[in-house]
Motif scaffolding. Sequence first.
Motif, PDB file in Angstrom:
ATOM      1  N   GLU A   1       0.815  -1.221   0.000  1.00 37.78           N
ATOM      2  CA  GLU A   1       0.000   0.000   0.000  1.00 37.78           C
ATOM      3  C   GLU A   1       0.851   1.274   0.000  1.00 37.78           C
ATOM      4  OE1 GLU A   1      -0.156  -2.334   2.340  1.00 37.78           O
ATOM      5  OE2 GLU A   1      -0.185  -1.505   4.380  1.00 37.78           O
ATOM      6  N   TRP A   2       2.156   1.152   0.241  1.00 35.07           N
ATOM      7  CA  TRP A   2       3.012   2.334   0.129  1.00 35.07           C
ATOM      8  C   TRP A   2       3.203   2.744  -1.325  1.00 35.07           C
ATOM      9  CZ3 TRP A   2       7.720   1.462   3.945  1.00 35.07           C
ATOM     10  CH2 TRP A   2       7.210   1.385   5.259  1.00 35.07           C
TER      11      TRP A   2
ATOM     12  N   ASP B   1      -5.688  13.117 -10.350  1.00 33.19           N
ATOM     13  CA  ASP B   1      -5.213  11.809  -9.918  1.00 33.19           C
ATOM     14  C   ASP B   1      -3.884  12.031  -9.213  1.00 33.19           C
ATOM     15  OD1 ASP B   1      -5.176   8.697 -10.355  1.00 33.19           O
ATOM     16  OD2 ASP B   1      -3.210   9.414 -10.994  1.00 33.19           O
ATOM     17  N   ALA B   2      -3.681  11.330  -8.110  1.00 39.20           N
ATOM     18  CA  ALA B   2      -2.476  11.558  -7.305  1.00 39.20           C
ATOM     19  C   ALA B   2      -1.213  11.369  -8.135  1.00 39.20           C
ATOM     20  CB  ALA B   2      -2.477  10.613  -6.110  1.00 39.20           C
TER      21      ALA B   2
ATOM     22  N   THR C   1       4.540  14.248  -2.412  1.00 45.91           N
ATOM     23  CA  THR C   1       3.272  14.778  -2.950  1.00 45.91           C
ATOM     24  C   THR C   1       2.298  13.648  -3.267  1.00 45.91           C
ATOM     25  OG1 THR C   1       4.602  16.497  -3.995  1.00 45.91           O
ATOM     26  CG2 THR C   1       2.309  16.331  -4.681  1.00 45.91           C
ATOM     27  N   PHE C   2       2.828  12.580  -3.864  1.00 46.10           N
ATOM     28  CA  PHE C   2       2.002  11.422  -4.204  1.00 46.10           C
ATOM     29  C   PHE C   2       1.341  10.835  -2.957  1.00 46.10           C
ATOM     30  CE2 PHE C   2       2.200   6.664  -4.853  1.00 46.10           C
ATOM     31  CZ  PHE C   2       1.047   6.584  -5.604  1.00 46.10           C
TER      32      PHE C   2
ATOM     33  N   GLY D   1      -3.303  10.314   0.532  1.00 44.84           N
ATOM     34  CA  GLY D   1      -3.864  10.445   1.865  1.00 44.84           C
ATOM     35  C   GLY D   1      -5.134  11.291   1.862  1.00 44.84           C
ATOM     36  N   LEU D   2      -5.182  12.243   0.924  1.00 39.27           N
ATOM     37  CA  LEU D   2      -6.370  13.096   0.789  1.00 39.27           C
ATOM     38  C   LEU D   2      -7.477  12.393   0.015  1.00 39.27           C
ATOM     39  CD1 LEU D   2      -4.669  16.526  -0.018  1.00 39.27           C
ATOM     40  CD2 LEU D   2      -5.851  15.887   2.097  1.00 39.27           C
ATOM     41  N   GLY D   3      -7.195  11.200  -0.484  1.00 37.22           N
ATOM     42  CA  GLY D   3      -8.224  10.416  -1.155  1.00 37.22           C
ATOM     43  C   GLY D   3      -8.251  10.550  -2.663  1.00 37.22           C
TER      44      GLY D   3
END
Lengths: 242, 118
Positions: free
Chosen positions: A161-162, B80-81, B109-110, B115-117
């Motif tokens: 998941e990383w 998209d991340a 940043t990725f 983390g922000l979804g």
Amino acid sequence: MRAAIPLAVPAIPIGVLIGVAIRESVAIENLTGWLSSFMIFAGAAQFASVELIDGGAGVWAVVAAVFMINARHLMYGAAIGGRFSRAPVWFRFVGGYLLIDQVFALNQNLDAAGASGGEPGSDDELAYLMSHYIGTAVPMMGVWLLGSAVGLVLGDVIPAEWQVDFAIPLMFLGLMVMSMFNAPSVVAAVLGGLVAVIGREWPNGLGLLLGAIVGVVGAAAVDSLLGCRLFARRTAGNREVS
Amino acid sequence: MSNGAIWLAFALAGAVTFWQRSVFFWLSERASERLLPPPVQRALRYVAPAAFAAISAPRIVAASSQSSGVVSMVIEVVVDARFLAALLASLIMWRTGKLPLMLLIGMVTFWLLRGLGL
């Protein structure tokens, strides 16, 4: 050597993933699998061959797939090999063997004459080119063998998941930006990326190969149309060839 | 495949790869002038940007695109991340030329965007 660090570090998790793929494959014995890091020494091709062998494919199917996936190295060799036309025999073996994507990136537009203080075409320049080449390639080989061994012995030590594997496309993106020096090189990147995205489901890395070819041909066409000094950025290895 | 056959497959695949990588290291100056005349050499300067774009782009642009409209497809790719982190990272690379910095900021940043979804 120091130039290789930002390229060697992202290669570690991918090496580990190769090791994990071999560990989890039913058909392949661990040592045999690990030796593929020596024999093939190419991430995508090793993943594909492990998958094919596990899926029951034959020897020739593996060889044909690897031929396709690695065909871009012919272009790397053509672009860089001429700089070593006076190199000793051992270097032709070793240098050719070590010509992976990252080594090509770090050595293709090197200002060896400037850095070595010698004239272009001098022995000083050749010596510098060779030591820079070996110095950047050996760390790559080291992390590759080590990474795949770690994956084989310890299994999946990096949580999936990383998504650390994102470091690899990021790194190649950085190398792409680094290798742009004029307007046609931007065309090369746009075409190469576009074709590869369209063709990402195509078998045996065909999208990647065609992307690279279309990018080079398209950029060369724009280059000859424009004469091409547009946005020209001086990078010594990419000196204008008349 | 037996262990021996797997060995053979790896060895042959390795030989093919070695040939692809090294064949141009063996050309004499004359042979390479004949095989690679100046226009070809000019074109070969574009191998690096074309190949590295082709390697990276498919793993940066969102993998699945179910949308039919062009606008929604573009939005799907851009918001998209991976794409946004890659965009920022390449700007940093362009401005600074520092690959380690580019990688660090790109990865951080990725992870933040994920983390922000995104």
